[in-house]
Design an enzyme around this catalytic site. Structure first.
Site, PDB file in Angstrom:
ATOM      1  N   LYS A  62      -6.645 -17.623   0.026  1.00 45.50           N
ATOM      2  CA  LYS A  62      -8.310 -16.925  -0.114  1.00 45.50           C
ATOM      3  C   LYS A  62      -9.291 -17.833   0.298  1.00 45.50           C
ATOM      4  O   LYS A  62     -10.880 -17.216   0.195  1.00 45.50           O
ATOM      5  CB  LYS A  62      -8.889 -16.004  -2.040  1.00 45.50           C
ATOM      6  CG  LYS A  62      -7.828 -15.152  -1.930  1.00 45.50           C
ATOM      7  CD  LYS A  62      -7.989 -14.078  -0.745  1.00 45.50           C
ATOM      8  CE  LYS A  62      -7.376 -12.545  -1.647  1.00 45.50           C
ATOM      9  NZ  LYS A  62      -7.925 -11.138  -0.036  1.00 45.50           N
ATOM     10  N   ALA A  92     -12.328  -9.446   1.589  1.00 40.01           N
ATOM     11  CA  ALA A  92     -12.391  -9.972   0.068  1.00 40.01           C
ATOM     12  C   ALA A  92     -11.806 -10.739  -0.216  1.00 40.01           C
ATOM     13  O   ALA A  92     -10.754 -11.333  -0.131  1.00 40.01           O
ATOM     14  CB  ALA A  92     -11.070  -8.533  -0.005  1.00 40.01           C
ATOM     15  N   ASN A 139      -7.799 -13.248  12.394  1.00 41.57           N
ATOM     16  CA  ASN A 139      -7.336 -12.373  13.472  1.00 41.57           C
ATOM     17  C   ASN A 139      -8.290 -11.341  14.137  1.00 41.57           C
ATOM     18  O   ASN A 139      -8.858 -11.303  14.221  1.00 41.57           O
ATOM     19  CB  ASN A 139      -5.774 -11.617  13.843  1.00 41.57           C
ATOM     20  CG  ASN A 139      -4.255 -12.464  14.274  1.00 41.57           C
ATOM     21  OD1 ASN A 139      -4.538 -13.254  15.013  1.00 41.57           O
ATOM     22  ND2 ASN A 139      -2.945 -11.843  13.451  1.00 41.57           N
ATOM     23  N   GLY A 161       0.784  -1.147   0.163  1.00 38.69           N
ATOM     24  CA  GLY A 161      -0.123  -0.067  -0.202  1.00 38.69           C
ATOM     25  C   GLY A 161       1.364   0.997  -0.451  1.00 38.69           C
ATOM     26  O   GLY A 161       2.464   1.622   0.447  1.00 38.69           O
ATOM     27  N   TYR A 215      -1.826 -17.191  -3.565  1.00 42.94           N
ATOM     28  CA  TYR A 215      -2.418 -16.266  -3.088  1.00 42.94           C
ATOM     29  C   TYR A 215      -4.063 -16.905  -2.954  1.00 42.94           C
ATOM     30  O   TYR A 215      -4.456 -16.608  -2.727  1.00 42.94           O
ATOM     31  CB  TYR A 215      -2.385 -16.190  -4.249  1.00 42.94           C
ATOM     32  CG  TYR A 215      -3.366 -13.729  -4.568  1.00 42.94           C
ATOM     33  CD1 TYR A 215      -3.866 -13.772  -3.556  1.00 42.94           C
ATOM     34  CD2 TYR A 215      -4.118 -14.447  -5.205  1.00 42.94           C
ATOM     35  CE1 TYR A 215      -4.768 -11.867  -4.156  1.00 42.94           C
ATOM     36  CE2 TYR A 215      -5.493 -13.286  -5.847  1.00 42.94           C
ATOM     37  CZ  TYR A 215      -5.146 -11.970  -4.925  1.00 42.94           C
ATOM     38  OH  TYR A 215      -6.515 -11.477  -4.948  1.00 42.94           O
ATOM     39  N   GLY A 217     -11.063 -12.976  15.486  1.00 42.71           N
ATOM     40  CA  GLY A 217     -11.506 -13.238  16.107  1.00 42.71           C
ATOM     41  C   GLY A 217     -11.534 -12.037  16.909  1.00 42.71           C
ATOM     42  O   GLY A 217     -12.129 -11.105  17.456  1.00 42.71           O
TER      43      GLY A 217
END
Ligand code: UDP
Length: 324
Positions: A146, A111, A96, A33, A142, A99
């Protein structure tokens, strides 16, 4: 709370949620990002940014209504470079956040992607199709992350009664795509702007269906606000071969580049087109922005980038593709 908030989709989601009047907690570890994508939001009172890696325990103070998990490398070049992080953010990161959602009694949207269908043998892809994935290929890190992400999300939904949503995102484009992420649209646009030939992989007969980012974000928002808990495809069903797409880009950019052909990367899906019947029926959603309009806006964005940014662009390294 939006994870992957400094990324392409994450940053557009931040804009959408701010526009809808929410308080946004943005989280990103900034591996792929870029803070530039959200810096215009830092001055707002209802926006906070946490520099954090969601594969580590995630804590945020106070109440949370919604969590959107968009942290993940998302281009083949990225997941070849950082395969372990790709697996971890889909698996441990999702764990995580589930949770956290349970603790905060928050609704969570995960996503997922058309990559769960792998190199699909059913066309167009409906949500019922189980997929055709090579678990040990370069894309496996990947695709399987997913797929695991979907499984653990459904397990939390069924076992803990967690309020979950799963979106399967198909190829999406628009402003803030990273110029050097190796994906076909930034690759072609960068090549056109630098005056280089356009690199088509394979014979270019493979197909994709490209969705403009504003449409994608609207579909995701509607899914989050709906009460539907099974996966929903959100994408634009208008399919095109990569070769024809390269011709379109040459016309759009008004350049006189040629097309050059390079080897097809391993496990590159030969066809991809979403069946969006569910999204239409359940969410009353369908894409509105055609490719010509969307690509023009996207090209405008790439034209605003500096020459320095353009020069930094990496090219896909084929030698690493089949290393093992
Ligand atoms: N592609 C291409 N030239 C490029 C980059 C990509 O021909 O410079 C092809 C790639 O092989 C694939 C399609 O364009 O068939 C879409 O690739 P992308 O990496 O954007 O996303 P994918 O849908 O494969 O995840």
């Amino acid at each position: 709370m939006i994870t992957g908030a400094a990324g392409f989709l994450g940053s557009h989601l931040c804009d959408k949620f701010i526009k809808e009047g929410h308080h946004v907690i943005a989280m990103d570890n900034l591996i792929t990002g870029d803070l530039k994508n959200i810096e215009h939001l830092f001055k707002l009172e209802n926006f906070e940014f946490y520099h954090h890696d969601v594969t580590k325990f995630v804590h945020v103070p106070g109440k949370l209504d919604y969590i959107l998990h968009f942290a993940s490398p998302a281009s083949p070049i990225d997941y070849l470079k950082i395969p372990i992080q790709t697996l971890k953010v889909g698996a441990m990161g999702t764990h995580n956040l589930l949770g956290l959602a349970k603790d905060k009694k928050a609704r969570i949207l995960i996503a997922s992607t058309s990559e769960v269908y792998g190199d699909p043998l059913v066309h167009p892809q409906t949500e019922e199709y189980y997929g055709n994935v090579n678990t040990i290929g370069p894309r496996g890190v990947y695709d399987e992350a997913k797929r695991f992400q979907e499984s653990i999300t459904m397990a939390y939904h069924r076992f803990h009664g967690l309020d979950t949503r799963i979106v399967r995102i198909f190829n999406t484009y628009g402003p803030r795509m990273r110029l050097n992420d190796g994906r076909v649209i930034p690759a072609f646009m960068g090549q056109a702007l630098r005056g280089e030939d356009l690199t088509v992989f394979g014979d270019g007969s493979q197909t994709r269906s490209f969705c403009y980012v504003d449409d994608e974000i609207e579909g995701i928002y509607r899914l989050l606000m709906s009460d539907y808990t099974l996966p929903v495809n959100i994408g634009n069903p208008h399919e095109i071969t990569i070769r024809d797409f390269a011709e379109e880009i040459i016309k759009l950019t008004g350049t006189d580049q040629k097309i050059v052909y390079k080897p097809l990367p391993k496990d590159d899906p030969l066809q991809r087109q979403p069946d969006i019947t569910k999204a239409k029926e359940i969410l009353g959603w369908e894409p509105k922005v055609g490719r010509e309009e969307g690509m023009k806006k996207t090209f405008q964005y790439f034209k605003t980038l500096s020459t320095e940014d353009l020069e930094k662009t990496e090219h896909r390294d084929f030698s690493s593709r089949n290393k093992r």
